[in-house]
Write a protein that holds these residues in place. Structure first.
Motif, PDB file in Angstrom:
ATOM      1  N   ASP A 148      -4.704   1.734   3.004  1.00 32.73           N
ATOM      2  CA  ASP A 148      -3.997   0.821   2.576  1.00 32.73           C
ATOM      3  C   ASP A 148      -2.486   0.447   2.914  1.00 32.73           C
ATOM      4  O   ASP A 148      -2.257  -0.965   3.105  1.00 32.73           O
ATOM      5  N   TRP A 193      -7.979  -4.640   0.231  1.00 35.60           N
ATOM      6  CA  TRP A 193      -7.666  -2.966  -0.070  1.00 35.60           C
ATOM      7  C   TRP A 193      -8.826  -2.252  -0.102  1.00 35.60           C
ATOM      8  O   TRP A 193      -9.889  -2.779  -0.262  1.00 35.60           O
ATOM      9  N   GLU A 200      -3.083  -1.491   5.998  1.00 33.84           N
ATOM     10  CA  GLU A 200      -3.474  -3.002   5.612  1.00 33.84           C
ATOM     11  C   GLU A 200      -2.456  -3.981   5.028  1.00 33.84           C
ATOM     12  O   GLU A 200      -2.388  -5.081   5.493  1.00 33.84           O
ATOM     13  N   SER A 204      -1.904  -3.192  -4.336  1.00 32.35           N
ATOM     14  CA  SER A 204      -3.109  -2.053  -3.867  1.00 32.35           C
ATOM     15  C   SER A 204      -3.544  -1.491  -5.048  1.00 32.35           C
ATOM     16  O   SER A 204      -2.283  -0.831  -5.955  1.00 32.35           O
ATOM     17  N   GLU A 250     -10.998  -1.409  -3.632  1.00 35.80           N
ATOM     18  CA  GLU A 250     -10.785  -2.791  -3.705  1.00 35.80           C
ATOM     19  C   GLU A 250     -10.453  -2.937  -5.233  1.00 35.80           C
ATOM     20  O   GLU A 250      -9.586  -3.752  -5.521  1.00 35.80           O
ATOM     21  N   GLY A 273       0.809  -1.191  -0.139  1.00 32.88           N
ATOM     22  CA  GLY A 273      -0.068  -0.070  -0.041  1.00 32.88           C
ATOM     23  C   GLY A 273       0.808   1.238  -0.063  1.00 32.88           C
ATOM     24  O   GLY A 273       0.341   2.342   0.423  1.00 32.88           O
TER      25      GLY A 273
END
Length: 587
Positions: free
Chosen positions: A542, A560, A545, A504, A563, A374
């Motif tokens: 992101d 993500w 994550e 991502s 997404e 990300g």
């Protein structure tokens, strides 16, 4: 640099003497007070004062430091305006003149009291001898041309004016009274704003136990950070800075962490590079890692992640100071040789790729894998990646493809390839040179590279795919690249599709635009852009994550948000590239 600290101590004690002199006679003190004007008032108080003592202290420090270190006075700023208004309404600029007599005459135009003006002028020009053995062994390797100072001449002016000395402590701490009055001098790096040391002088700190009167001499404290800040310090030995022959040598020494770069290490390396650049006995810089596995596997992402979640300024400081270091390497005047004998990713790329020479070995593993967590390929990736042949840089940036050994040199990321077992010998030959030029260094590196016959016989790992990379990744958007890969349908194309599907979507679009814009930017412009991107990522979803999925849980199953690529709008990407105004990176 030690001389500056010693001089600051003397200047602070002279300042304390002036503060004490101004308080000794109440009639004299009342002459010194002028109410601050609206624009200067501290909004925390109904009334706020500046005193001639404040201004005189500030100007004495500026004068004495500038006299000892010519030019430094330009980098000294203070809290107080040095303009006073006398009884006639005339504006008088307070400064320390060449002689005590001239200073006295200037002060008299403010005070209209010859005796008081002479007394203050005498204190301002009087030499103060001060010995603080505790600082004699302090080592601060920073050229004084790179430092600035901020002076708060008499902090707690209200307590200074009230003059109470009979206050009680709360567990040994004074909350009011003359004991709270301090002279504060902070020292910082002008190009980063990083505080490096400071002096605190308390003119009225202690009292005579018999007479109960405040002692003439205050308590002096010296605070030294040496490029370290609380909770972000470098542990002993994590980064070794040594001199060997004609070279300055940087050794990254965190083998258990694959020599990952942290903020403390950055704060050691950056000023040392400046020192070596100005040292006539240092002709080149060598940077290397220890442990046999990694040169530098990246930045300390876990620390940055924790800081970002907590709102700690490390999330700003790390990227800002790392990029400033990257720029220093990219603009270094002396030969800079990175021995990338092992894993070289992320922050490790920033420590090497912008230098004059990068020496890869069969152990080298290069990658910019940021889209998988990300983030984006930072540390100047927007500058060097689009300058690789064809669309190779964009391919490496989007997919995080790993290059190994001599392929790092064949791709144009390393300048030379040398077998790992020969690198110690290469280093010895480099440091043994006498007054080498950049060309001399290049000759030694070339000689080792040319003897690496095994590497020269191997074809580039991506050689058979370069035509496809150049055609399929030549598109106006990430979506168009995806479509090109689908239409191609080859095993190579399908493999890239699979890889990109795990990245991502936001990072892919940021990276695509980063490299597109970076292709026509200077390194400084790219780093400024990348700092904006870093701070936007710290505020996003992101990055956290991605770190969770790849580095913490290690399940490689990031969720993500957004997404899908089509959900990442142009307006959303525009927000990542928006100027930060006064918070923009300054190079």
């Amino acid at each position: 640099m030690l001389e500056i600290l010693q001089e600051l101590l003397r200047a602070s004690e002279k300042a304390a003497c002036i503060a004490r002199a101004c308080r000794q006679e109440e009639t004299l003190f009342q002459l010194l007070i002028e109410e601050k004007k609206d624009g200067e008032k501290n909004k925390k108080f109904l009334t706020d004062f500046k005193t001639l003592a404040d201004v005189l202290v500030q100007e004495v420090i500026r004068h004495d430091m500038g006299e000892k270190f010519p030019g430094l006075e330009k980098n000294i700023a203070g809290e107080e305006s040095n303009t006073f208004t006398n009884e006639l309404g005339e504006k008088v600029v307070v400064q320390i003149c060449q002689t005590e007599e001239e200073t006295g005459k200037l002060l008299q135009t403010i005070l209209n009291n010859e005796a008081a003006a002479k007394a203050l002028a005498k204190a301002a020009h009087e030499d103060v001898e001060l010995s603080v053995p505790a600082v004699d062994n302090v080592i601060l390797n920073i050229p004084y041309s790179k430092i600035g100072m901020w002076v708060d001449p008499i902090d707690s002016t209200y307590q200074y004016i009230k003059g109470f000395a009979d206050t009680k402590t709360n567990n040994g701490i004074y909350s009011k009274g003359l004991q709270c009055v301090t002279v504060l001098i902070g020292v910082f790096l002008t190009d980063t704003g990083l505080p490096i040391m400071g002096v605190i002088n308390q003119p009225f700190a202690t009292r005579d136990k018999v007479t109960l009167r405040l002692k003439v001499f205050g308590r002096l404290q010296v605070i030294r950070q040496h490029l370290r800040m609380t909770n972000h310090t470098v542990k002993d030995g994590e980064c070794l800075l040594t001199k060997a022959g004609c070279a300055g040598v940087i050794t990254l020494n965190r083998p258990k962490a694959l020599n990952a770069l942290n903020l403390g290490m950055i704060r050691l390396i950056y000023p040392q590079l400046g020192l070596w650049e100005e040292d006539p006995e240092t002709y080149l810089v060598i940077i290397k890692g220890v442990g046999g596995k990694a040169f530098c596997a990246g930045g300390d992402i876990r620390a940055v992640t924790d800081a970002g979640k907590a709102g700690d300024r490390l999330a700003q400081d790390f990227f800002r100071e790392e990029y400033i270091l990257n720029n220093a390497i990219g603009t270094y005047k002396k030969p800079y040789v990175a021995l990338i004998d092992g894993i070289t990713m992320g922050g490790g790329v920033g420590l090497s790729v912008h230098g004059h020479f990068r020496v890869a070995s069969e152990n080298t593993l290069f990658a910019m894998p940021e889209t998988a967590i990300g983030l984006f390929p930072d540390v100047g990736g927007g500058y060097f990646l689009p300058r690789l042949p064809g669309k190779l840089g964009l391919y490496l940036a989007l997919t995080g493809f790993r290059l190994k050994g001599s392929d790092v040199q064949k791709a144009g990321i390393a300048t030379h390839f040398v077998e790992s077992e020969k690198i110690p010998s290469l280093e010895q030959d480099l440091v043994a040179m006498k007054c080498p030029s950049k060309e001399n260094v290049a000759d030694v590196l070339d000689s080792y590279h040319n003897k690496s016959y095994a590497a020269q016989d191997k074809p580039f790992v991506l050689a058979e795919h370069l035509d496809k990379i150049n055609s399929l990744f030549s598109a106006s958007s990430v979506e168009a690249i995806i479509e090109n890969l689908r239409c191609d349908g080859s095993s190579f194309a399908l493999k890239q599709l699979q890889t990109l599907s795990t990245m991502s979507p936001t990072s892919l679009k940021i990276t695509f635009r980063q490299l597109k814009e970076g292709s026509s930017m200077s390194l400084q412009e790219v780093l400024t852009m990348e700092y904006r991107l870093s701070q936007a990522c710290m505020k996003g979803y992101d990055f956290y994550e991605g770190v969770r999925a790849v580095l913490i849980d290690k399940n490689q199953n990031a969720k993500w948000n957004p997404e899908l690529l089509e959900e990442v709008t142009d307006d959303y990407i525009d927000s990542y590239f928006t100027s930060l105004g006064n918070s923009d990176l300054k190079l």
